[in-house]
Motif scaffolding. Sequence first.
Motif, PDB file in Angstrom:
ATOM      1  N   VAL A  83     -10.791 -54.248  -0.201  1.00 45.51           N
ATOM      2  CA  VAL A  83      -9.416 -54.419   0.255  1.00 45.51           C
ATOM      3  C   VAL A  83      -8.824 -55.566  -0.562  1.00 45.51           C
ATOM      4  N   ARG A  84      -7.652 -55.289  -1.152  1.00 42.14           N
ATOM      5  CA  ARG A  84      -6.948 -56.296  -1.945  1.00 42.14           C
ATOM      6  C   ARG A  84      -5.604 -56.550  -1.285  1.00 42.14           C
ATOM      7  N   VAL A  85      -5.212 -57.810  -1.193  1.00 37.67           N
ATOM      8  CA  VAL A  85      -3.944 -58.152  -0.549  1.00 37.67           C
ATOM      9  C   VAL A  85      -3.289 -59.302  -1.300  1.00 37.67           C
ATOM     10  N   ARG A  86      -1.957 -59.276  -1.297  1.00 35.47           N
ATOM     11  CA  ARG A  86      -1.184 -60.379  -1.872  1.00 35.47           C
ATOM     12  C   ARG A  86       0.077 -60.567  -1.047  1.00 35.47           C
ATOM     13  N   TRP A  87       0.686 -61.727  -1.189  1.00 33.78           N
ATOM     14  CA  TRP A  87       1.904 -62.074  -0.460  1.00 33.78           C
ATOM     15  C   TRP A  87       3.075 -61.795  -1.396  1.00 33.78           C
ATOM     16  N   VAL A  88       3.941 -60.854  -1.001  1.00 35.37           N
ATOM     17  CA  VAL A  88       5.078 -60.476  -1.835  1.00 35.37           C
ATOM     18  C   VAL A  88       6.319 -60.363  -0.969  1.00 35.37           C
ATOM     19  N   ALA A  89       7.340 -61.083  -1.305  1.00 39.72           N
ATOM     20  CA  ALA A  89       8.647 -60.985  -0.646  1.00 39.72           C
ATOM     21  C   ALA A  89       8.539 -61.017   0.880  1.00 39.72           C
ATOM     22  N   GLY A  90       7.757 -61.942   1.408  1.00 41.06           N
ATOM     23  CA  GLY A  90       7.682 -62.125   2.853  1.00 41.06           C
ATOM     24  C   GLY A  90       6.790 -61.148   3.592  1.00 41.06           C
ATOM     25  N   ALA A  91       5.920 -60.448   2.885  1.00 39.24           N
ATOM     26  CA  ALA A  91       5.029 -59.482   3.541  1.00 39.24           C
ATOM     27  C   ALA A  91       3.682 -59.438   2.824  1.00 39.24           C
ATOM     28  N   PHE A  92       2.681 -58.971   3.557  1.00 40.38           N
ATOM     29  CA  PHE A  92       1.376 -58.745   2.944  1.00 40.38           C
ATOM     30  C   PHE A  92       1.391 -57.334   2.380  1.00 40.38           C
ATOM     31  N   GLN A  93       1.105 -57.239   1.119  1.00 41.09           N
ATOM     32  CA  GLN A  93       1.078 -55.955   0.433  1.00 41.09           C
ATOM     33  C   GLN A  93      -0.324 -55.766  -0.107  1.00 41.09           C
ATOM     34  N   GLY A  94      -0.883 -54.576   0.065  1.00 44.06           N
ATOM     35  CA  GLY A  94      -2.239 -54.414  -0.395  1.00 44.06           C
ATOM     36  C   GLY A  94      -2.642 -52.986  -0.652  1.00 44.06           C
ATOM     37  N   GLU A  95      -3.912 -52.872  -0.972  1.00 40.67           N
ATOM     38  CA  GLU A  95      -4.501 -51.572  -1.239  1.00 40.67           C
ATOM     39  C   GLU A  95      -5.971 -51.608  -0.864  1.00 40.67           C
ATOM     40  N   TYR A  96      -6.501 -50.412  -0.607  1.00 38.76           N
ATOM     41  CA  TYR A  96      -7.901 -50.309  -0.225  1.00 38.76           C
ATOM     42  C   TYR A  96      -8.442 -48.963  -0.668  1.00 38.76           C
ATOM     43  N   GLY A  97      -9.751 -48.924  -0.849  1.00 31.10           N
ATOM     44  CA  GLY A  97     -10.405 -47.667  -1.190  1.00 31.10           C
ATOM     45  C   GLY A  97      -9.843 -47.034  -2.442  1.00 31.10           C
ATOM     46  N   GLN A  98      -9.836 -45.686  -2.437  1.00 27.87           N
ATOM     47  CA  GLN A  98      -9.402 -44.951  -3.621  1.00 27.87           C
ATOM     48  C   GLN A  98      -7.891 -44.926  -3.795  1.00 27.87           C
ATOM     49  N   SER A  99      -7.152 -44.806  -2.711  1.00 31.81           N
ATOM     50  CA  SER A  99      -5.704 -44.689  -2.869  1.00 31.81           C
ATOM     51  C   SER A  99      -4.908 -45.227  -1.688  1.00 31.81           C
ATOM     52  N   GLY A 100      -5.540 -45.944  -0.779  1.00 30.79           N
ATOM     53  CA  GLY A 100      -4.823 -46.482   0.374  1.00 30.79           C
ATOM     54  C   GLY A 100      -3.962 -47.664  -0.016  1.00 30.79           C
ATOM     55  N   VAL A 101      -2.739 -47.672   0.481  1.00 28.24           N
ATOM     56  CA  VAL A 101      -1.831 -48.796   0.252  1.00 28.24           C
ATOM     57  C   VAL A 101      -1.191 -49.181   1.585  1.00 28.24           C
ATOM     58  N   PHE A 102      -0.764 -50.417   1.681  1.00 32.01           N
ATOM     59  CA  PHE A 102      -0.106 -50.862   2.906  1.00 32.01           C
ATOM     60  C   PHE A 102       0.857 -51.989   2.609  1.00 32.01           C
ATOM     61  N   ARG A 103       1.766 -52.166   3.537  1.00 27.99           N
ATOM     62  CA  ARG A 103       2.682 -53.307   3.542  1.00 27.99           C
ATOM     63  C   ARG A 103       2.843 -53.712   5.000  1.00 27.99           C
ATOM     64  N   VAL A 104       2.488 -54.935   5.315  1.00 26.94           N
ATOM     65  CA  VAL A 104       2.564 -55.445   6.679  1.00 26.94           C
ATOM     66  C   VAL A 104       3.521 -56.631   6.672  1.00 26.94           C
ATOM     67  N   GLU A 105       4.653 -56.462   7.338  1.00 31.93           N
ATOM     68  CA  GLU A 105       5.665 -57.517   7.350  1.00 31.93           C
ATOM     69  C   GLU A 105       5.414 -58.543   8.441  1.00 31.93           C
ATOM     70  N   GLN A 106       4.815 -58.110   9.550  1.00 30.74           N
ATOM     71  CA  GLN A 106       4.450 -59.030  10.624  1.00 30.74           C
ATOM     72  C   GLN A 106       2.992 -58.782  10.947  1.00 30.74           C
ATOM     73  N   ASP A 107       2.163 -59.788  10.753  1.00 30.01           N
ATOM     74  CA  ASP A 107       0.731 -59.588  10.983  1.00 30.01           C
ATOM     75  C   ASP A 107       0.396 -59.753  12.464  1.00 30.01           C
ATOM     76  N   THR A 108       1.015 -58.906  13.285  1.00 26.90           N
ATOM     77  CA  THR A 108       0.745 -58.895  14.721  1.00 26.90           C
ATOM     78  C   THR A 108      -0.543 -58.130  14.987  1.00 26.90           C
ATOM     79  N   GLU A 109      -1.066 -58.310  16.180  1.00 28.32           N
ATOM     80  CA  GLU A 109      -2.287 -57.602  16.562  1.00 28.32           C
ATOM     81  C   GLU A 109      -2.088 -56.085  16.465  1.00 28.32           C
TER      82      GLU A 109
END
Length: 138
Positions: A83-109
């Motif tokens: 799992v790779r993550v970075r902080w971009v424009a006020g959100a956590f943006q990342g990727e995992y596995g072969q093609s999974g991507v995500f953007r989490v703007e609020q890291d709530t439970e």
Amino acid sequence: MSEFDELQAVIRRCAGQRQSEQRACEAFLNALYHALRTASGPGLPLNNVTLDFTTDPTVRLRPPPSGSFHAAWLRLGLCEVLVRVRWVAGAFQGEYGQSGVFRVEQDTEDALLSLARQLLRDVAVAYGGLPAAESHLN
């Protein structure tokens, strides 16, 4: 001032920002690890989930410049997923596995739990568990 001295000055000036991003990304990865442990629901912890921080394999500079990915291997029982993550424009943006991507703007439970469940479904699809269309229905 020589080019070398200028480079050293730039690296020193940005050190605080880089360290802040690294701490935030590592805290996010740690929170995702805890969300994965509870992804099965209350009282049903997944005990065979582990977290191992690692150097991102695509980073070609040390220390990584601001905006770089931070990475961890998450062991999910019989497999591991990077799992790779970075902080971009006020959100956590990342990727995992072969093609999974995500953007989490609020890291709530709830957001982390949703991401953890999606990650588990996507990894199952990668191993041939569910058709991709069915994996997004839950």
